[in-house]
Design an enzyme around this catalytic site. Structure first.
Site, short mmCIF file in Angstrom:
data_model
loop_
_atom_site.label_atom_id
_atom_site.label_comp_id
_atom_site.label_asym_id
_atom_site.label_seq_id
_atom_site.Cartn_x
_atom_site.Cartn_y
_atom_site.Cartn_z
N ASN A 161 -20.91 44.05 18.88
CA ASN A 161 -20.31 43.60 17.61
C ASN A 161 -20.26 44.68 16.54
OD1 ASN A 161 -23.15 43.23 17.57
ND2 ASN A 161 -22.96 41.90 15.81
N GLU A 260 -33.86 42.20 18.83
CA GLU A 260 -33.08 41.62 17.73
C GLU A 260 -32.03 40.73 18.39
OE1 GLU A 260 -33.87 45.34 14.69
OE2 GLU A 260 -31.84 45.04 15.46
N CYS A 294 -24.63 39.10 13.75
CA CYS A 294 -25.77 38.20 13.98
C CYS A 294 -26.19 37.50 12.70
CB CYS A 294 -26.92 38.99 14.55
SG CYS A 294 -27.35 40.40 13.52
P1 NAD Z 1 -25.50 40.43 25.35
O1 NAD Z 1 -26.90 39.98 25.37
O2 NAD Z 1 -24.53 39.76 26.25
O3 NAD Z 1 -25.40 41.98 25.73
C1 NAD Z 1 -26.08 42.97 24.98
C2 NAD Z 1 -26.36 44.16 25.87
O4 NAD Z 1 -27.27 43.78 26.89
C3 NAD Z 1 -25.14 44.71 26.58
O5 NAD Z 1 -25.23 46.12 26.59
C4 NAD Z 1 -25.27 44.14 27.98
O6 NAD Z 1 -24.64 44.90 28.98
C5 NAD Z 1 -26.77 44.17 28.16
N1 NAD Z 1 -27.30 43.21 29.15
C6 NAD Z 1 -26.82 41.99 29.45
N2 NAD Z 1 -27.62 41.41 30.39
C7 NAD Z 1 -28.61 42.29 30.66
C8 NAD Z 1 -29.73 42.27 31.55
N3 NAD Z 1 -30.00 41.22 32.32
N4 NAD Z 1 -30.54 43.35 31.57
C9 NAD Z 1 -30.30 44.42 30.78
N5 NAD Z 1 -29.25 44.50 29.93
C10 NAD Z 1 -28.42 43.44 29.87
O7 NAD Z 1 -25.04 40.37 23.84
P2 NAD Z 1 -23.58 40.65 23.24
O8 NAD Z 1 -22.69 39.54 23.65
O9 NAD Z 1 -23.21 42.06 23.55
O10 NAD Z 1 -23.86 40.58 21.66
C11 NAD Z 1 -23.79 39.42 20.91
C12 NAD Z 1 -25.19 38.86 20.69
O11 NAD Z 1 -26.00 39.83 20.03
C13 NAD Z 1 -25.21 37.64 19.77
O12 NAD Z 1 -26.11 36.70 20.29
C14 NAD Z 1 -25.74 38.20 18.46
O13 NAD Z 1 -26.36 37.26 17.61
C15 NAD Z 1 -26.70 39.23 18.94
N6 NAD Z 1 -26.96 40.23 17.89
C16 NAD Z 1 -28.17 40.22 17.26
C17 NAD Z 1 -28.43 41.13 16.24
C18 NAD Z 1 -29.74 41.15 15.49
O14 NAD Z 1 -29.98 42.11 14.78
N7 NAD Z 1 -30.58 40.14 15.61
C19 NAD Z 1 -27.44 42.05 15.88
C20 NAD Z 1 -26.22 42.02 16.55
C21 NAD Z 1 -25.99 41.11 17.57
#
Ligand code: NAD
Length: 492
Positions: A161, A260, A294
């Site tokens: 994002n 996060e 987020c």
């Molecule tokens: P996601 O969890 O699908 O993916 C994030 C990353 O994790 C990607 O690089 C993905 O390839 C990797 N990943 C996925 N499964 C994995 C596994 N089993 N092992 C290791 N790596 C893995 O998230 P997204 O769809 O990319 O992002 C959106 C989410 O992120 C939303 O839930 C949002 O709220 C959250 N977010 C949180 C914050 C915060 O600061 N709290 C900030 C931004 C986004």
């Protein structure tokens, strides 16, 4: 915006041990504005991941490991200089990968990407350690002090994002603290991370201190990194359920983790607020980046006596948003990140309707009659009339949508805001000073804003409670996660 998209039509490669490496398998990097392929991305193999871990280990034994914090700071400032020198390329790459607006990419994403390196380099340079004089029976005492050591090899796993901003939010403090890193950007947004690898190389970052591997999560690059015995700590931003999977992978090595995760953030609008500011701020908090931050608000609760006026004013703001080409200066909102994500958001819209929601505005796909009709756009959307048990009120949607509902008392507002499995952020709108402190203080979240939204000071603790995360980053909190304090006791 005339800057060409960097690497368009080419290949985005992994960066391991200071050199770019091709790989046998590639996947497509798609522009969500029109669904076109921008370039191919080299999917890291398991041996690429092993290579990145080995390179990181060697960097810790070599040039990177022997640098002082001040020397690392010089290098990291050169990285920030490098991002700024190629600013337009970074902006073009971020816009192409995400479809976000020029305004947002150039005022938030890329400047913050550079700023993260400067801030954490300087903070680490001036970081103090603890020292105590301890009394002993012989009267001579002992000197007890702490030294901060890097954790070792840190895996940085980032979402799509705010690609550069969130990747560097973790990379910069990890490197400032002396760790060697393995970065995995989201498979949806590989471009600015690849540009960053070029900047790292050109800034003279020692080989292996920064490694980049592309790929997917489960059963692929992400899982291979997080379960790798040579990785000492994992820092992750993404969905809460991915956090659970990574936690399981980290359990075997008892690795430190910083998470996060997702949010289902509430805004509480009291009748004593500055009405126009509350409408403006709430519209921003719901629709910024297409709701894909987020910290975005997805639940809006409004004191009943101003509820109808507030709903009407928020609807007007939503309908005034300019959805369109990212490069147009007056574009407020681009597409969602992908068609897959749009399907997920639209399925929430369907379930809201099936649950009996009233659609205040939106709820559909906009029509452009040009190539954007092949993109991943949705309309800014407001629902009302649902019970608190409805899916769209309970689950994170991560799109340009909110559910709006009335409340009658401060107690009820607090109860509604905290009645969620998540605990990232909350926003309170009131001109009553006592109420501001009272309500903000009992929000069950990591960050509460009063009469503003997304006003960040990078020195403050950042993170969430409940499903929204583990640990705090930001300023000294980041540096503390990315280092291991060791106690040395000297008998005098
Ligand atoms: P996601 O969890 O699908 O993916 C994030 C990353 O994790 C990607 O690089 C993905 O390839 C990797 N990943 C996925 N499964 C994995 C596994 N089993 N092992 C290791 N790596 C893995 O998230 P997204 O769809 O990319 O992002 C959106 C989410 O992120 C939303 O839930 C949002 O709220 C959250 N977010 C949180 C914050 C915060 O600061 N709290 C900030 C931004 C986004």
């Amino acid at each position: 915006m005339t800057q060409a998209i960097p690497h368009a039509g080419g290949r985005l490669r992994n960066f391991i041990g200071g050199a770019f490496r091709d790989s046998e398998h590639t996947f497509a990097n798609i522009n969500p504005v029109d669904g076109s392929e921008i370039n191919r991305v080299c999917r890291a193999s398991r041996s690429d991941v092993d290579g990145a871990v080995d390179a990181a280990r060697q960097a810790l034994q070599g040039d990177w490991g022997t640098m002082s914090a001040a020397q690392r700071a010089v290098v990291l400032h050169r990285v920030a200089d490098g991002i700024e020198a190629r600013f337009d390329e970074f902006v073009a790459a971020e816009m192409a990968d995400t479809g976000k607006s020029l305004q947002q990419a150039s005022s938030i994403d890329i400047p913050r990407g550079a700023a993260n390196f400067r801030i954490f380099a300087d903070l680490q340079k001036s970081r103090a350690t603890e020292c105590f004089h301890t009394a002993t029976d012989d009267g001579r005492g002992a000197l007890n002090y702490a030294v901060d050591k890097p954790l070792g090899v840190v895996a940085v796993i980032a979402p799509w994002n705010l690609p550069l901003l969130l990747l560097t939010w973790k990379l910069a403090p990890a490197m400032a603290a002396g760790n060697a890193v393995i970065a995995k950007p989201s498979e949806e947004t590989p471009a600015t991370a690849t540009l960053l690898a070029e900047v790292m190389r050109d800034a003279g970052v020692p080989a292996g201190a920064f490694n980049l591997v592309h790929g997917f999560g489960p059963g692929c690059t992400g899982e291979w990194i997080t379960s790798h015995s040579g990785v000492d700590a994992i820092t992750f931003t993404g969905e809460s359920k991915t956090g659970s999977a990574i936690m399981r992978a980290a359990a075997d090595g008892v690795k430190p983790i910083s998470f996060e995760l997702g949010g289902k953030n509430a805004a509480l609008i009291f009748a004593d607020c500055d009405f126009d500011a509350a409408v403006e701020g709430t519209a921003r908090s719901v629709f910024t980046n297409g709701g894909q931050v987020c910290l975005c608000t997805e639940r809006v609760y409004v004191e009943r006596k101003i509820f109808p006026q507030f709903v009407a004013a928020l609807k007007q703001k939503a309908e005034a948003l300019n959805i369109g080409w990212p490069q147009d200066a007056d574009t407020d909102m681009g597409p969602l990140i992908s068609h897959k994500h749009r399907d997920k958001v639209l399925s929430f819209f369907s379930s809201a309707r099936a649950d009996g929601a009233e659609v205040i505005t939106g709820g559909d796909i906009p029509k452009f009659n040009d190539t954007r009709d092949s993109g991943a756009f949705v309309q800014p959307t407001i629902f009302t009339g649902l019970p608190e048990t409805a899916d769209i009120v309970r689950k994170e949607v991560f799109g340009p949508v909110c559910h709006i509902a009335p409340f009658d008392s401060e107690e009820e507002a607090i109860q509604l805001a905290n009645n969620t499995d998540y605990g990232l952020a909350a926003t309170v709108w009131t001109d009553n000073l006592q109420r501001a402190h009272r309500v903000a203080g009992v929000m069950d979240v990591g960050i509460a804003w009063v009469n503003t939204w997304y006003l960040r000071d990078l020195r403050t603790p950042f993170g969430g409670v409940k499903l929204s995360g583990i640990g705090r980053e930001g300023g000294a909190h980041s540096l503390s996660f990315y280092s291991e304090p060791m106690n040395i006791c000297i008998k005098l």
